[in-house]
Scaffold this motif. Structure first.
Motif, PDB file in Angstrom:
ATOM      1  N   VAL A  97       0.853  -1.177   0.000  1.00  0.00           N
ATOM      2  CA  VAL A  97       0.000   0.000   0.000  1.00  0.00           C
ATOM      3  C   VAL A  97       0.899   1.240   0.000  1.00  0.00           C
ATOM      4  CG1 VAL A  97      -1.701   1.328   1.323  1.00  0.00           C
ATOM      5  CG2 VAL A  97      -1.904  -1.161   1.166  1.00  0.00           C
ATOM      6  N   VAL A  98       0.705   2.099  -0.983  1.00  0.00           N
ATOM      7  CA  VAL A  98       1.494   3.318  -1.148  1.00  0.00           C
ATOM      8  C   VAL A  98       0.624   4.504  -0.746  1.00  0.00           C
ATOM      9  CG1 VAL A  98       2.682   4.793  -2.815  1.00  0.00           C
ATOM     10  CG2 VAL A  98       2.906   2.298  -2.962  1.00  0.00           C
ATOM     11  N   ILE A  99       1.020   5.220   0.308  1.00  0.00           N
ATOM     12  CA  ILE A  99       0.182   6.266   0.899  1.00  0.00           C
ATOM     13  C   ILE A  99       0.723   7.631   0.509  1.00  0.00           C
ATOM     14  CG2 ILE A  99      -0.673   7.248   3.062  1.00  0.00           C
ATOM     15  CD1 ILE A  99      -0.399   4.381   4.234  1.00  0.00           C
ATOM     16  N   ALA A 100      -0.055   8.361  -0.300  1.00  0.00           N
ATOM     17  CA  ALA A 100       0.329   9.696  -0.769  1.00  0.00           C
ATOM     18  C   ALA A 100      -0.783  10.679  -0.416  1.00  0.00           C
ATOM     19  CB  ALA A 100       0.591   9.673  -2.277  1.00  0.00           C
ATOM     20  N   LEU A 101      -1.076  10.771   0.873  1.00  0.00           N
ATOM     21  CA  LEU A 101      -2.142  11.620   1.391  1.00  0.00           C
ATOM     22  C   LEU A 101      -1.535  12.793   2.160  1.00  0.00           C
ATOM     23  CD1 LEU A 101      -4.371   8.725   2.774  1.00  0.00           C
ATOM     24  CD2 LEU A 101      -4.861  10.105   0.754  1.00  0.00           C
ATOM     25  N   VAL A 123      12.678  10.698  -1.499  1.00  0.00           N
ATOM     26  CA  VAL A 123      12.994  10.330  -2.878  1.00  0.00           C
ATOM     27  C   VAL A 123      14.414  10.698  -3.289  1.00  0.00           C
ATOM     28  CG1 VAL A 123      12.077  12.476  -3.857  1.00  0.00           C
ATOM     29  CG2 VAL A 123      12.056  10.373  -5.231  1.00  0.00           C
ATOM     30  N   LEU A 124      14.995  11.726  -2.664  1.00  0.00           N
ATOM     31  CA  LEU A 124      16.322  12.157  -3.114  1.00  0.00           C
ATOM     32  C   LEU A 124      17.418  11.148  -2.778  1.00  0.00           C
ATOM     33  CD1 LEU A 124      16.084  15.985  -2.433  1.00  0.00           C
ATOM     34  CD2 LEU A 124      16.091  14.806  -4.630  1.00  0.00           C
ATOM     35  N   HIS A 125      17.153  10.210  -1.883  1.00  0.00           N
ATOM     36  CA  HIS A 125      18.119   9.134  -1.642  1.00  0.00           C
ATOM     37  C   HIS A 125      18.285   8.258  -2.880  1.00  0.00           C
ATOM     38  CE1 HIS A 125      19.160   9.164   2.709  1.00  0.00           C
ATOM     39  NE2 HIS A 125      18.075   9.933   2.777  1.00  0.00           N
ATOM     40  N   PRO A 133      14.192  -1.356   3.699  1.00  0.00           N
ATOM     41  CA  PRO A 133      14.456  -0.342   2.678  1.00  0.00           C
ATOM     42  C   PRO A 133      15.603   0.586   3.078  1.00  0.00           C
ATOM     43  CG  PRO A 133      12.105  -0.448   3.231  1.00  0.00           C
ATOM     44  CD  PRO A 133      12.835  -1.255   4.256  1.00  0.00           C
ATOM     45  N   LEU A 134      16.195   1.208   2.087  1.00  0.00           N
ATOM     46  CA  LEU A 134      17.220   2.224   2.349  1.00  0.00           C
ATOM     47  C   LEU A 134      16.644   3.334   3.211  1.00  0.00           C
ATOM     48  CD1 LEU A 134      19.975   3.593   1.782  1.00  0.00           C
ATOM     49  CD2 LEU A 134      18.977   4.495  -0.330  1.00  0.00           C
ATOM     50  N   THR A 135      15.428   3.762   2.906  1.00  0.00           N
ATOM     51  CA  THR A 135      14.749   4.790   3.696  1.00  0.00           C
ATOM     52  C   THR A 135      13.629   4.102   4.483  1.00  0.00           C
ATOM     53  OG1 THR A 135      13.417   5.324   1.735  1.00  0.00           O
ATOM     54  CG2 THR A 135      15.326   6.705   2.178  1.00  0.00           C
ATOM     55  N   ASP A 136      14.036   3.395   5.528  1.00  0.00           N
ATOM     56  CA  ASP A 136      13.060   2.624   6.310  1.00  0.00           C
ATOM     57  C   ASP A 136      12.437   3.495   7.402  1.00  0.00           C
ATOM     58  OD1 ASP A 136      15.130   2.928   8.098  1.00  0.00           O
ATOM     59  OD2 ASP A 136      15.536   0.789   8.359  1.00  0.00           O
ATOM     60  N   GLY A 137      11.676   2.869   8.291  1.00  0.00           N
ATOM     61  CA  GLY A 137      11.015   3.620   9.339  1.00  0.00           C
ATOM     62  C   GLY A 137      11.987   4.320  10.272  1.00  0.00           C
ATOM     63  N   THR A 157      11.135   6.666 -10.038  1.00  0.00           N
ATOM     64  CA  THR A 157      11.087   5.319 -10.612  1.00  0.00           C
ATOM     65  C   THR A 157      12.002   4.379  -9.837  1.00  0.00           C
ATOM     66  OG1 THR A 157      10.639   6.229 -12.806  1.00  0.00           O
ATOM     67  CG2 THR A 157      11.447   3.965 -12.707  1.00  0.00           C
ATOM     68  N   ALA A 158      13.226   4.856  -9.532  1.00  0.00           N
ATOM     69  CA  ALA A 158      14.163   4.034  -8.754  1.00  0.00           C
ATOM     70  C   ALA A 158      13.603   3.743  -7.370  1.00  0.00           C
ATOM     71  CB  ALA A 158      15.506   4.745  -8.644  1.00  0.00           C
ATOM     72  N   GLU A 159      12.939   4.727  -6.771  1.00  0.00           N
ATOM     73  CA  GLU A 159      12.354   4.535  -5.441  1.00  0.00           C
ATOM     74  C   GLU A 159      11.237   3.495  -5.484  1.00  0.00           C
ATOM     75  OE1 GLU A 159      11.245   7.547  -1.869  1.00  0.00           O
ATOM     76  OE2 GLU A 159      10.151   7.863  -3.735  1.00  0.00           O
ATOM     77  N   CYS A 160      10.395   3.568  -6.498  1.00  0.00           N
ATOM     78  CA  CYS A 160       9.307   2.596  -6.635  1.00  0.00           C
ATOM     79  C   CYS A 160       9.856   1.187  -6.852  1.00  0.00           C
ATOM     80  CB  CYS A 160       8.387   2.992  -7.786  1.00  0.00           C
ATOM     81  SG  CYS A 160       7.442   4.510  -7.498  1.00  0.00           S
ATOM     82  N   ARG A 161      10.877   1.075  -7.682  1.00  0.00           N
ATOM     83  CA  ARG A 161      11.509  -0.241  -7.890  1.00  0.00           C
ATOM     84  C   ARG A 161      12.071  -0.781  -6.575  1.00  0.00           C
ATOM     85  NH1 ARG A 161      12.323  -1.891 -13.075  1.00  0.00           N
ATOM     86  NH2 ARG A 161      12.143  -0.320 -14.744  1.00  0.00           N
ATOM     87  N   HIS A 162      12.654   0.111  -5.781  1.00  0.00           N
ATOM     88  CA  HIS A 162      13.250  -0.319  -4.511  1.00  0.00           C
ATOM     89  C   HIS A 162      12.180  -0.873  -3.569  1.00  0.00           C
ATOM     90  CE1 HIS A 162      16.262  -0.495  -1.373  1.00  0.00           C
ATOM     91  NE2 HIS A 162      15.509   0.236  -0.569  1.00  0.00           N
TER      92      HIS A 162
END
Length: 565
Positions: A68-72, A123-125, A300-304, A284-289
């Motif tokens: 689930v991808v949350i963009a709220l 995303v900049l990571h 993930p690289l950018t985890d909790g 795109t790279a972030e979504c693939r990750h």
């Protein structure tokens, strides 16, 4: 990507539409959920075969949705993220992870308990230019870092639910923390509110790090032109990452040098050298990750945890902003003695100290020679005994009792109704060395609601003490403790169960039901190492007559003897 891996994007507005586009192009988009029908309009043409809905419950009930991808809006991140984790979905949450540190901690804990992926949208990571810049910084190609500053400026998009600090600065905080590999020991922020009296349109945040690096972050959505620039000043080279430039000019290196002549520093300028980076959309790279993490079950690289560190800095900056705004009152008001309505709603003994950026709840008492450091948050109705130390950014809930000679270190979260006995020991580094600075490596310890830690017990960091767990005096806890468990020894091992009232439970009938002699509440093991109260939910408050203890100990002992417990 296996067919069963499917993604639901929640929110398809300003930024969500970009996530929809990327997951659709990657061939894994199953559902778009948005209660604004105008956002869904036209998506049936762009995303054929994708389910469009405004019903979040149906998304969570769909076994075909793996992530689930949350963009709220940020205020909704916690609620929607928590519901998804409870439904055993992997989640990606746009920045910031939450607006409250306790909410962020709850999401991280829940993801760990459910063994779910939790990724934060920094995303900049995943930007090829930042990846190269970080490589140069970490391999020493730039020399020793001295200071970093970042500008993120534009005219819009102006938000009403969050300030420019929370909307723009997470990107820059995340990059600077990654480059320094440290948490700042000082955070100061200043800002200006021009369109709304309580929402900062422009902020400047200053960060000081233990290793000597300084950071400066300037963000604004009231700026005549767009600028996205990160500058690193090191003793060998200076580097500029400017995202508004073409790909071949996004990273510029300046091998300037300083020469000393007759005791005077003379700068010697050099032409910029541009570092080529492969053109690739970072999103795109972030979504693939995220998809790779779902598949591999790797963090993930950018985890909790990374998201929480950024949130900690944001929280400290916000409190600095608020303190600054209060400090702008007139000199006459500042000089006037406090009126009764202005007195602090908590008690601090004359010998105790509460730092300026600490937050203390109403009715809390802080006794002799105790110290609450900047960034700590202590809830309402707590009691801190003599010689208690609460570290930077520790979060403590309501009605927590901490006895004499206890230090609660950074990295610890304590929920409501916890009791810490005298001289118990909490830690935040497994392998401390005086010569090695491990501030970046502090481990998290969570003490859940109603738990008791006995006198002189030691809690090794990185564990969770479950709700109403009971740690015997002198025990050494080296692993997480289940709800209601009684543990003792070195290392601590389970030796029984304790009721919410703190009585050891004995098996009372063939069905395995155990009864607390004081409250009469019934308990039963529902699975190995899982005890549940049959009469009261774990999160429910105790009824008043039970909470206030209306049964005498003599009567209680007699009742226990009669029941054979």
């Amino acid at each position: 990507m296996p067919d069963e891996k499917r993604i639901a994007v929640i929110g398809s507005g300003f930024w969500g539409k970009n996530l929809v586009r990327n997951y659709q192009q990657l061939g894994v988009l199953r559902t778009v959920c948005d209660n604004d029908v105008s956002h869904l309009a036209g998506l049936d043409q762009q995303c054929p075969g994708v389910t469009l809905t405004g019903d979040y419950d149906s998304v969570l009930a769909d076994p075909g949705v793996a992530g689930v991808v949350i963009a709220l809006p940020a205020a909704l991140h916690y609620e929607f993220g928590r519901r998804a984790l409870l439904a055993s979905k992997d989640i990606y949450v746009e920045k910031p992870l939450a607006l409250d540190l306790r909410h962020a901690r709850d999401l991280i804990t829940l993801a760990q308990e459910r063994q779910r992926i939790l990724m934060v949208g920094h995303v900049l990571h995943y930007h090829p230019a930042f990846i190269e810049l970080k490589r140069m910084a970490q391999t020493g190609e730039l020399g020793r870092l001295q200071y970093i500053y970042s500008n993120r400026l534009s005219l819009g998009k102006i938000r009403r639910e969050e300030s420019s600090l929370w909307s723009f600065a997470p990107h820059d905080i995340s990059m600077i923390l990654s480059l320094t590999s440290e948490m700042p020991d000082d955070v100061v922020a200043h800002g200006g509110s021009y369109l709304h009296s309580t929402i900062a349109d422009v902020t400047m945040t200053h960060l000081s790090f233990p290793g000597g690096v300084r950071g400066h972050i300037f963000v604004s959505w009231l700026h005549p032109f767009k600028e996205q620039k990160l500058v690193i000043v090191a003793d060998d080279r200076m580097a500029v990452f400017e995202d508004t430039q073409p790909w071949e000019r996004k990273i510029a290196l300046y091998p300037h040098s300083i020469k000393w002549q007759m005791g005077m520093p003379i700068p010697e300028r050099a032409e910029a050298v541009y570092v080529p980076v492969p053109p690739q959309e970072p999103l795109t790279a972030e979504c693939r990750h995220f998809l790779e993490c779902i598949d591999s079950r790797k963090a993930p690289l950018t985890d909790g945890q990374e998201g929480y560190r950024v949130l900690e800095v944001l929280d400290r900056a916000q409190r600095s902003l608020e303190r600054g705004s209060r400090a702008t009152t007139t000199a006459a008001a500042q000089a006037a003695p406090p009126t009764p309505t202005e007195r602090k709603p908590y008690f601090v003994h004359d010998t105790a100290r509460v730092d300026e950026l600490a937050r203390i709840g109403a009715g809390t008492q802080i006794w002799h020679f105790s110290h609450v450091l900047d960034g700590a948050r202590v809830g309402a109705g707590c009691v801190l005994g003599q010689n208690v130390s609460i570290g930077n950014d520790v979060v403590i809930g309501d009605n927590v009792k901490i006895q004499n000679n206890v230090s609660v270190y950074t990295g610890t979260t304590i929920e409501d109704d916890v009791f810490l006995g005298p001289s118990c020991v909490l830690t935040n580094v497994t392998n401390p060395r005086a010569q090695v600075n491990r501030r970046k490596l502090y481990e998290e310890t969570l003490i859940r609601r109603g738990a008791t830690v006995g006198a002189n017990a030691t809690i090794v960091c990185g564990v969770t003490l479950g709700r109403y767990a009971f740690i015997a005096a002198g025990a050494v806890v080296t692993r997480s403790v289940p709800d209601y468990a009684l543990v003792a020894g070195n290392p601590a091992r389970p030796v029984g169960w304790m009721s919410r009232h703190g009585h050891r439970l004995q098996r009372a009938d063939p069905a395995g039901v155990m009864v607390c002699p004081e409250s009469g509440l019934r308990y039963r093991e529902t699975a190995p190492e899982v005890l549940r109260c049959l009469d009261l939910d774990e999160d429910a408050p105790l009824p008043e007559r039970l909470r206030t203890g209306q049964i005498s100990y003599d009567e209680l002992k007699a009742r226990s003897t009669r029941s054979g417990t």
